[in-house]
Write a protein that holds these residues in place. Sequence first.
Motif, PDB file in Angstrom:
ATOM      1  N   SER A   1      10.829  22.598  -5.648  1.00 28.72           N
ATOM      2  CA  SER A   1       9.942  22.086  -6.694  1.00 28.72           C
ATOM      3  C   SER A   1      10.776  21.509  -7.826  1.00 28.72           C
ATOM      4  N   PRO A   2      10.360  20.391  -8.436  1.00 30.28           N
ATOM      5  CA  PRO A   2       9.161  19.582  -8.124  1.00 30.28           C
ATOM      6  C   PRO A   2       9.380  18.718  -6.888  1.00 30.28           C
ATOM      7  N   ALA A   3       8.268  18.230  -6.298  1.00 29.94           N
ATOM      8  CA  ALA A   3       8.328  17.393  -5.095  1.00 29.94           C
ATOM      9  C   ALA A   3       7.556  16.106  -5.331  1.00 29.94           C
ATOM     10  N   THR A   4       8.015  15.062  -4.702  1.00 23.41           N
ATOM     11  CA  THR A   4       7.343  13.757  -4.778  1.00 23.41           C
ATOM     12  C   THR A   4       6.916  13.343  -3.376  1.00 23.41           C
ATOM     13  N   LEU A   5       5.648  13.022  -3.222  1.00 22.48           N
ATOM     14  CA  LEU A   5       5.111  12.600  -1.934  1.00 22.48           C
ATOM     15  C   LEU A   5       4.664  11.141  -2.014  1.00 22.48           C
ATOM     16  N   THR A   6       4.793  10.444  -0.896  1.00 18.62           N
ATOM     17  CA  THR A   6       4.405   9.027  -0.798  1.00 18.62           C
ATOM     18  C   THR A   6       3.192   8.902   0.112  1.00 18.62           C
ATOM     19  N   PHE A   7       2.214   8.118  -0.286  1.00 22.03           N
ATOM     20  CA  PHE A   7       0.978   7.990   0.485  1.00 22.03           C
ATOM     21  C   PHE A   7       0.461   6.558   0.424  1.00 22.03           C
ATOM     22  N   SER A   8      -0.532   6.271   1.273  1.00 23.44           N
ATOM     23  CA  SER A   8      -1.228   4.982   1.301  1.00 23.44           C
ATOM     24  C   SER A   8      -2.721   5.217   1.183  1.00 23.44           C
ATOM     25  N   LEU A   9      -3.438   4.223   0.661  1.00 22.50           N
ATOM     26  CA  LEU A   9      -4.887   4.336   0.481  1.00 22.50           C
ATOM     27  C   LEU A   9      -5.637   3.844   1.715  1.00 22.50           C
ATOM     28  N   PRO A  10      -6.777   4.448   2.056  1.00 22.51           N
ATOM     29  CA  PRO A  10      -7.627   3.924   3.138  1.00 22.51           C
ATOM     30  C   PRO A  10      -8.123   2.522   2.775  1.00 22.51           C
ATOM     31  N   ASN A  11      -8.367   1.695   3.792  1.00 19.68           N
ATOM     32  CA  ASN A  11      -8.790   0.316   3.504  1.00 19.68           C
ATOM     33  C   ASN A  11     -10.238   0.213   3.047  1.00 19.68           C
ATOM     34  N   THR A  12     -10.931   1.360   2.915  1.00 16.49           N
ATOM     35  CA  THR A  12     -12.306   1.354   2.381  1.00 16.49           C
ATOM     36  C   THR A  12     -12.340   1.807   0.919  1.00 16.49           C
ATOM     37  N   THR A  13     -11.191   1.998   0.329  1.00 15.82           N
ATOM     38  CA  THR A  13     -11.126   2.495  -1.050  1.00 15.82           C
ATOM     39  C   THR A  13     -11.672   1.464  -2.031  1.00 15.82           C
ATOM     40  N   SER A  14     -12.601   1.909  -2.901  1.00 15.96           N
ATOM     41  CA  SER A  14     -13.197   0.971  -3.854  1.00 15.96           C
ATOM     42  C   SER A  14     -13.913   1.759  -4.942  1.00 15.96           C
ATOM     43  N   GLY A  15     -13.301   1.862  -6.109  1.00 17.14           N
ATOM     44  CA  GLY A  15     -13.948   2.579  -7.207  1.00 17.14           C
ATOM     45  C   GLY A  15     -13.035   2.776  -8.383  1.00 17.14           C
TER      46      GLY A  15
ATOM     47  N   ASN B   1       0.842  -1.197   0.000  1.00 16.85           N
ATOM     48  CA  ASN B   1       0.000   0.000   0.000  1.00 16.85           C
ATOM     49  C   ASN B   1       0.884   1.256   0.000  1.00 16.85           C
ATOM     50  N   THR B   2       1.758   1.366  -0.996  1.00 12.01           N
ATOM     51  CA  THR B   2       2.666   2.504  -1.099  1.00 12.01           C
ATOM     52  C   THR B   2       2.606   3.079  -2.522  1.00 12.01           C
ATOM     53  N   TYR B   3       2.246   4.372  -2.624  1.00 13.11           N
ATOM     54  CA  TYR B   3       2.106   5.015  -3.933  1.00 13.11           C
ATOM     55  C   TYR B   3       2.750   6.397  -3.892  1.00 13.11           C
ATOM     56  N   HIS B   4       3.059   6.938  -5.102  1.00 10.92           N
ATOM     57  CA  HIS B   4       3.762   8.216  -5.197  1.00 10.92           C
ATOM     58  C   HIS B   4       3.033   9.153  -6.155  1.00 10.92           C
ATOM     59  N   THR B   5       3.123  10.430  -5.860  1.00  8.33           N
ATOM     60  CA  THR B   5       2.645  11.463  -6.781  1.00  8.33           C
ATOM     61  C   THR B   5       3.656  12.604  -6.797  1.00  8.33           C
ATOM     62  N   THR B   6       3.856  13.197  -7.976  1.00  7.19           N
ATOM     63  CA  THR B   6       4.826  14.279  -8.143  1.00  7.19           C
ATOM     64  C   THR B   6       4.103  15.543  -8.624  1.00  7.19           C
ATOM     65  N   PHE B   7       4.491  16.690  -8.092  1.00  6.20           N
ATOM     66  CA  PHE B   7       3.870  17.961  -8.477  1.00  6.20           C
ATOM     67  C   PHE B   7       4.927  19.064  -8.452  1.00  6.20           C
ATOM     68  N   ALA B   8       4.625  20.108  -9.178  1.00  2.00           N
ATOM     69  CA  ALA B   8       5.496  21.290  -9.194  1.00  2.00           C
ATOM     70  C   ALA B   8       4.742  22.471  -8.596  1.00  2.00           C
ATOM     71  N   PHE B   9       5.472  23.424  -8.054  1.00  2.00           N
ATOM     72  CA  PHE B   9       4.872  24.642  -7.524  1.00  2.00           C
ATOM     73  C   PHE B   9       5.838  25.797  -7.759  1.00  2.00           C
ATOM     74  N   SER B  10       5.283  27.003  -7.804  1.00  2.00           N
ATOM     75  CA  SER B  10       6.110  28.174  -8.094  1.00  2.00           C
ATOM     76  C   SER B  10       5.439  29.428  -7.535  1.00  2.00           C
ATOM     77  N   PRO B  11       6.230  30.373  -6.985  1.00  2.00           N
ATOM     78  CA  PRO B  11       7.671  30.249  -6.762  1.00  2.00           C
ATOM     79  C   PRO B  11       7.951  29.547  -5.445  1.00  2.00           C
ATOM     80  N   ASP B  12       9.017  28.797  -5.318  1.00  2.00           N
ATOM     81  CA  ASP B  12       9.312  28.095  -4.077  1.00  2.00           C
ATOM     82  C   ASP B  12       9.738  29.057  -2.981  1.00  2.00           C
ATOM     83  N   THR B  13      10.132  30.299  -3.382  1.00  2.00           N
ATOM     84  CA  THR B  13      10.525  31.292  -2.373  1.00  2.00           C
ATOM     85  C   THR B  13       9.327  31.836  -1.608  1.00  2.00           C
ATOM     86  N   ALA B  14       8.130  31.565  -2.120  1.00  2.00           N
ATOM     87  CA  ALA B  14       6.925  32.080  -1.447  1.00  2.00           C
ATOM     88  C   ALA B  14       6.475  31.204  -0.289  1.00  2.00           C
TER      89      ALA B  14
END
Length: 480
Positions: A89-103, A41-54
């Motif tokens: 930026s960019p950053a990659t975050l790691t997350f897990s799904l709730p055990n009720t996920t279904s769809g 139950n380990t997944y990743h998502t990557t996103f960018a943001f700007s400006p990082d100085t803010a």
Amino acid sequence: MRYLTAIIFFALSFIATGHAQIVIGKPSLGFSQACASPSFNTYHTTFAFSPDTALEASNQFTIELSDATGDFSSASIIYTSTPGEVTTSPATLTFSLPNTTSGESYKLRIKSTAPVASSTASVAFAAYYKIQNTPFSINNLIETGSYCSGGSYLLTIDNPGDSMNDSPLKYPSLSFNWFRVTGLTSSEFVASGNTLAVNTPGVYFAETNYGTCTSDSFSNRVTVGELETGVTTFDIKSSIEIPYCASEGPTTLTAINGSAYQWYINGTEIPGATNQMYSTNLEGTYSVNVDLGNCSTSASIVLENTDFTASINVDETNIIEPDETLEVIVETTAINPEFVWYLNDTPITGASTDTFKASQKGNYKVEVKQTSGCVSIITFEFEVDKMVDLFPDVENIPNVISPNGDGENDTWVIPISYVSGTTSEVIIMSSQGEIVFKTDDYQNNWPQEPLELNGINPVYYYIITTANKEKKQGSITVIK
């Protein structure tokens, strides 16, 4: 003028800093679908943001998960970074799904807290948490089912709730799809739900609804047909393989689903046996009549067990002469039997055959064990007591007794010339001179009641007066 210009520049800088903003890009997924389970139950998502100085030092990024349709009105936060953790930026975050996920149409979006900002939603993706991912049973593992013309047969998912069957019904978040087999490797969807009412002949099975995720959460297959009156269309299911070992516990017999049941043994109705299941550990031919509403059906099964029989040739209580032995013989049908004999719960050394000669007083036991096939033990217990000669031909008057109940020297036994029938008077006195026993018909039975034995062995005195007035006197020491 220069002073005014500096003030205006400072004010503009303050306004710009106090209202700093960032733009968060659409999150990119590191997967096409998420098929989670207790083991992964380990997944990743990557996103960018700007400006990082803010970004402020207290900023936290969160990942929100939509509902199964992509709606964020009741979104779940499935990840939160620590303050100031993500700064470039960019950053990659790691997350897990709730055990009720279904769809099939979940989405993610990224939010920040300082400054407050939100990304657009990610692309939709299928996501399921496979909380149960092992085969399960339907129809109590009975391979067939029948329905009357114009009726239906109800298939249900079994829910025993034990370690032998991880029933998916134990997990309320799960849903199920039912299928009808159309070929060797093909099937067609019939309906969703915990049960299925079948009114079309065919082979049916159920799967836990994990959408496009593959899984091992599927049922056995059941063949359902329309009943022809008087024709047996099912086999009774036994929870234990036949022949079975009755000593290990009863087997449970199960019929197909119906509206009413009646069980029989060897053709005789079993009172009160009116449920779909019947437990027994007796051999015999069992049958059941099943009422299906507009018609009925029946089936039978022969139960045989591989237990053994055994018997011994003695009674529970046996009395033998002082110099006699009791021969005990075990007869048994056990395969490769073993015998263990006990005297007063202590194993008797060397006693390991089906025959034993008991010569001592005590409580005996023999364990008969079948060591092949149905491994089990039958135990027999019996008691051996020795006949007591109340008037043995002793030569002298004893001066010591030990009334401890072992059958040896428990009472004061005197020569035959002074006992019952000789009219000899027997008097026994305590060490203080108190008469504690007196009779002219002595039965060699003193003491008749337990004596109080303290730390010192008490001494008693006796006087025996014969019919011709001869006297015998002495002491009796009572030892423990």
